[in-house]
Design an enzyme around this catalytic site. Structure first.
Site, mmCIF file in Angstrom:
data_model
loop_
_atom_site.group_PDB
_atom_site.id
_atom_site.type_symbol
_atom_site.label_atom_id
_atom_site.label_comp_id
_atom_site.label_asym_id
_atom_site.label_seq_id
_atom_site.Cartn_x
_atom_site.Cartn_y
_atom_site.Cartn_z
ATOM 1 N N ASP A 1 0.833 -1.203 0.000
ATOM 2 C CA ASP A 1 0.000 0.000 0.000
ATOM 3 C C ASP A 1 0.866 1.251 0.000
ATOM 4 O O ASP A 1 0.705 2.143 -0.823
ATOM 5 C CB ASP A 1 -0.956 0.000 1.217
ATOM 6 C CG ASP A 1 -0.242 -0.257 2.540
ATOM 7 O OD1 ASP A 1 0.941 -0.656 2.534
ATOM 8 O OD2 ASP A 1 -0.861 -0.053 3.605
ATOM 9 N N ASP B 1 7.061 3.882 3.465
ATOM 10 C CA ASP B 1 7.374 5.105 4.222
ATOM 11 C C ASP B 1 8.869 5.090 4.565
ATOM 12 O O ASP B 1 9.690 5.561 3.782
ATOM 13 C CB ASP B 1 6.475 5.129 5.473
ATOM 14 C CG ASP B 1 6.735 6.326 6.364
ATOM 15 O OD1 ASP B 1 7.620 7.142 6.049
ATOM 16 O OD2 ASP B 1 6.064 6.462 7.400
ATOM 17 N N ASP C 1 -5.212 2.471 7.306
ATOM 18 C CA ASP C 1 -6.057 2.765 8.472
ATOM 19 C C ASP C 1 -5.454 3.778 9.435
ATOM 20 O O ASP C 1 -4.265 4.090 9.370
ATOM 21 C CB ASP C 1 -6.312 1.476 9.262
ATOM 22 C CG ASP C 1 -5.081 1.042 10.055
ATOM 23 O OD1 ASP C 1 -3.959 1.124 9.518
ATOM 24 O OD2 ASP C 1 -5.238 0.647 11.221
HETATM 25 P P1 5GP Z 1 7.468 1.514 6.544
HETATM 26 O O1 5GP Z 1 8.027 0.259 7.149
HETATM 27 O O2 5GP Z 1 7.857 1.718 5.095
HETATM 28 O O3 5GP Z 1 7.799 2.744 7.377
HETATM 29 O O4 5GP Z 1 5.903 1.428 6.630
HETATM 30 C C1 5GP Z 1 5.197 0.470 5.937
HETATM 31 C C2 5GP Z 1 3.827 0.216 6.472
HETATM 32 O O5 5GP Z 1 3.451 1.176 7.463
HETATM 33 C C3 5GP Z 1 2.796 0.352 5.367
HETATM 34 O O6 5GP Z 1 2.605 -0.885 4.738
HETATM 35 C C4 5GP Z 1 1.574 0.841 6.111
HETATM 36 O O7 5GP Z 1 0.854 -0.248 6.611
HETATM 37 C C5 5GP Z 1 2.148 1.641 7.250
HETATM 38 N N1 5GP Z 1 2.215 3.085 6.921
HETATM 39 C C6 5GP Z 1 3.284 3.808 6.542
HETATM 40 N N2 5GP Z 1 2.961 5.100 6.320
HETATM 41 C C7 5GP Z 1 1.616 5.170 6.567
HETATM 42 C C8 5GP Z 1 0.667 6.238 6.481
HETATM 43 O O8 5GP Z 1 0.945 7.394 6.132
HETATM 44 N N3 5GP Z 1 -0.622 5.894 6.783
HETATM 45 C C9 5GP Z 1 -1.003 4.644 7.164
HETATM 46 N N4 5GP Z 1 -2.294 4.461 7.449
HETATM 47 N N5 5GP Z 1 -0.131 3.623 7.249
HETATM 48 C C10 5GP Z 1 1.157 3.892 6.943
#
Ligand code: 5GP
Length: 187
Positions: free
Chosen positions: A106, A109, A165
């Site tokens: 999805d 980040d 979410d």
């Molecule tokens: P990462 O490990 O890249 O920081 O984050 C990955 C996961 O964190 C994504 O698959 C998602 O589930 C959640 N996530 C990251 N950024 C956001 C955001 O802005 N909104 C939401 N709802 N979930 C996020």
């Protein structure tokens, strides 16, 4: 401007349903072009749950080649921020050795989830591994460059809707909303 309030926080409309669906159609074309002529066997799609469930549902119905689908549960976010601990629940029948694999996310980040997942998947020696993420946050260009198919590049603030979410809410929205600028946020 269309807004929603969830648990006392305000979110502004960011990417509307029409724009989302148009971009997903284009992504499907890019993916079909990449696999054109090389899918001698089903492409193994791994959907990162829960966030990518709507994106995957809309995207895969536009791919015109045989697929084998797996769903991996990952979680790292509590409320508005990630605690850096990522856990995966892999399907028992995951069999990607020597397969062409496409991972659907999805949102990327910090990239922690996606990098930890790749290191798990690579151990299974897929023949080819590609990543597609509906959203990629702009802040980390190295991570960004590792995502092969990107729907939208976005700035840092927290987004919800279309699978994503806030404390279990907003996953069912057809549009994506962004936390209002004056609301507190830390990633
Ligand atoms: P990462 O490990 O890249 O920081 O984050 C990955 C996961 O964190 C994504 O698959 C998602 O589930 C959640 N996530 C990251 N950024 C956001 C955001 O802005 N909104 C939401 N709802 N979930 C996020």
């Amino acid at each position: 401007m269309k807004q929603v309030a969830i648990e006392g926080k305000l979110f502004d409309l960011y990417i509307g349903e029409k724009e989302l669906q148009a971009r997903i159609r284009m992504l499907a074309e890019e993916i079909k072009e990449y696999y054109d002529g090389i899918y001698e066997e089903p492409i193994h799609i791994i959907v990162m749950m829960n966030g990518a469930f709507l994106f995957a549902a809309d995207l895969v119905r536009q791919l015109d080649f045989p697929l084998h689908m797996y769903f991996v549960k990952s979680s790292s976010y509590v409320g508005l921020s990630s605690d850096g601990q990522v856990e995966f629940v892999l399907p028992e029948d995951l069999d990607i050795k020597n397969r062409r694999v496409l991972v659907l996310e999805d949102i990327v980040d910090t990239g922690i989830t996606f990098q930890q997942f790749l290191s798990e998947v690579i151990k299974d020696h897929p023949k080819d591994l590609k990543i597609c993420s509906l959203l990629v946050k702009n802040k980390n260009s190295e991570i960004k460059s590792r995502v092969n198919f990107v729907g939208f590049e976005i700035d840092d603030p927290f987004v919800i809707g279309y699978g994503m979410d806030f404390n279990g809410k907003a996953r069912d929205f057809s549009d994506i909303y962004i936390l209002k600028e004056d609301e507190k946020y830390s990633s």
